[in-house]
Design an enzyme around this catalytic site. Structure first.
Site, PDB file in Angstrom:
ATOM      1  N   HIS A  13       0.910  -1.305  -0.063  1.00 29.14           N
ATOM      2  CA  HIS A  13       0.083   0.096   0.025  1.00 29.14           C
ATOM      3  C   HIS A  13       0.862   1.224   0.043  1.00 29.14           C
ATOM      4  CE1 HIS A  13      -3.642  -2.210   0.444  1.00 29.14           C
ATOM      5  NE2 HIS A  13      -3.471  -2.604   1.598  1.00 29.14           N
TER       6      HIS A  13
ATOM      7  N   ASP B  95      -3.158 -10.355  -2.495  1.00 28.12           N
ATOM      8  CA  ASP B  95      -3.879  -9.977  -1.097  1.00 28.12           C
ATOM      9  C   ASP B  95      -5.248  -9.556  -1.533  1.00 28.12           C
ATOM     10  OD1 ASP B  95      -2.417  -8.604   1.423  1.00 28.12           O
ATOM     11  OD2 ASP B  95      -4.387  -7.705   0.786  1.00 28.12           O
TER      12      ASP B  95
ATOM     13  N   HIS C 250      -6.731  -6.925  -0.615  1.00 28.36           N
ATOM     14  CA  HIS C 250      -6.685  -5.528  -0.817  1.00 28.36           C
ATOM     15  C   HIS C 250      -6.069  -5.149  -1.947  1.00 28.36           C
ATOM     16  CE1 HIS C 250      -7.009  -6.192   3.638  1.00 28.36           C
ATOM     17  NE2 HIS C 250      -8.232  -5.143   3.326  1.00 28.36           N
TER      18      HIS C 250
ATOM     19  N   ASP D 252      -5.304 -12.675   3.226  1.00 30.51           N
ATOM     20  CA  ASP D 252      -6.476 -12.241   3.859  1.00 30.51           C
ATOM     21  C   ASP D 252      -7.629 -12.438   2.871  1.00 30.51           C
ATOM     22  OD1 ASP D 252      -5.331 -10.316   1.908  1.00 30.51           O
ATOM     23  OD2 ASP D 252      -5.080  -8.696   3.308  1.00 30.51           O
TER      24      ASP D 252
HETATM   25 ZN   LIG Z   1      -4.450  -6.960   2.656  1.00 30.26          ZN
END
Ligand SMILES: [Zn+2]
Length: 310
Positions: free
Chosen positions: A125, A162, A164, A245
Site C-alpha cells: 500500500h 492479497d 486488498h 487475507d
Molecule cells: Zn491485505
C-alpha cells in the site's frame, strides 16, 4: 536447487498498538507453522538490512526522510489512521526490503529456485510519497526495480493476490514498461482502487476486481486469463505480493478462499515461472489477519514453492 526462507527477528520488534490487526503474533504464527517437520528442507537465511538508498529506487527522498524522522523512541508514532511505527519499525522495514533483494540475488544466482520472505511491516500500500495501510516502503516494487536496474533484467512480473488492492505497487510501477503488475482484490474494500480500467502507462497493469462473498472458482476464473497474459509478457523473474487475507476466516476481507486456493494460485504462478523465468519466484508476505488461517495458508503456499523448487 532449493527454497529459501528469509526472515529476521526484527520483524517481531515492529509493534503495533493493542487491537491492531497487523501484529507481532502474525509472524510468530508463521514461524511456528514453518517449524513443522514438513519444512525441515527449507533453507533459512536472515533478512539483511537494506541500504537506505535502496528505498529510493521507488520512493521520493522526502518520503524516506519523513519515515526516518517519524521513528519514535518509545510508544508509537501514527503515520495515518492505521499505519504506525514503534521503535523497532525502521529496522524491520529496511530488513523487509533487504530480505526481498537478497531473495532476488539468491534466485538469480541460482543459489535457490525460489524464496519466501516472511517479514513485516507489509509493503504493497505504500505509495511514492506516503506510507499507507500498515505499509512504510513498497518492498515488492523495490525488489522489482532492483531486479531490473541492478541485475539488468528486461522483464519482471509482480503478482498480488492479497484481498486488498496493491495501490502502492500500482503507483510505483505505473510508468514501468518492463514490469507487468497483476492484482486481484475484493471491490468494494479498502483502499478503493483496483478497478479493471486502471491499466498503467503502458497497458501493463491488470486489475482483477472480485465481488464480496466470492470464492475459489471466481478467483481461478479471473486469474487464468491474466496468467496467460503474464506468460505472453515473458517475465524473467516473478515476484509475488503474498497476502492471505482473502481467506474465508479473515476478519478484514470478505472473500471465501481456502488453503487449497492459495496452493492453486501458487502452483499456477510457478507454472508460468517454469515456462518463462527458469522457475524463479520471490514471494513476499503482505496481509493475512486470522492467525490460524494465515499459518495454514502460508504453509500451503510454501509447500508448493518447495515442491516446485526441487
Ligand atoms: Zn491485505
Amino acid at each position: 536447487m532449493t527454497t529459501l526462507l528469509f526472515t529476521h527477528d526484527s520483524a517481531l520488534s515492529h509493534v503495533s498498538p493493542l487491537g491492531h490487526p497487523e501484529r507481532v503474533e502474525r509472524l510468530e504464527a508463521i514461524k511456528a507453522a514453518l517449524a513443522a517437520p514438513g519444512f525441515a528442507a527449507l533453507a533459512r537465511r536472515e533478512a539483511p538490512l537494506a541500504d537506505e538508498a535502496e528505498v529510493l529506487r521507488c520512493h521520493a527522498p522526502e518520503h524516506l526522510a519523513a519515515i526516518k524522522a517519524a521513528r519514535p523512541t518509545r510508544g508509537w508514532s501514527a503515520l495515518d489512521a492505521d499505519t504506525y511505527m514503534s521503535p523497532g519499525s525502521w529496522e524491520a522495514a529496511l530488513r523487509a526490503v533487504g530480505g526481498a533483494e537478497a531473495a532476488v540475488d539468491a534466485v538469480l544466482s541460482g543459489e535457490a529456485a525460489n524464496a519466501f520472505v516472511a517479514m513485516r511491516p507489509p509493503g504493497h500500500h505504500a505509495e511514492r510519497d506516503r506510507p499507507m495501510g500498515f505499509c512504510l516502503f513498497g518492498t515488492v516494487s523495490i525488489a522489482a526495480k532492483y531486479a531490473l536496474d541492478h541485475h539488468g533484467l528486461k522483464r519482471v512480473a509482480v503478482l498480488d493476490f492479497d484481498v486488498h488492492h496493491g495501490n502502492g505497487t500500482q503507483d510505483l510501477l505505473w510508468d514501468e514498461a518492463q514490469a507487468i503488475f497483476v492484482s486481484s482484490q475484493q471491490i468494494p474494500l479498502y483502499p478503493g482502487s483496483g478497478h479493471a480500467d486502471e491499466t498503467g502507462a503502458h497497458g501493463q497493469i491488470v486489475n482483477l476486481p472480485l465481488r464480496p462473498g466470492t470464492g475459489g472458482a471466481e478467483m481461478r476464473a479471473a486469474w487464468a486469463p491474466a496468467l496467460a497474459r503474464v506468460a505472453e509478457f515473458g517475465p524473467e523473474l516473478i515476484l509475488i505480493s503474498a497476502g492471505f487475507d482473502a481467506h474465508r476466516d479473515d476478519p478484514l476481507g470478505g472473500l471465501n478462499w481456502t488453503e487449497a486456493d492459495f496452493a492453486w494460485i501458487t502452483g499456477a504462478i510457478c507454472d508460468i515461472a517454469a515456462e518463462t523465468a527458469s522457475g524463479r519466484v520471490v514471494s513476499c508476505l503482505e496481509g493475512g489477519y486470522d492467525l490460524d488461517a494465515l499459518a495454514a495458508s502460508v504453509a500451503a503456499h510454501v509447500k508448493v514453492l518447495m515442491e516446485r523448487g526441487q
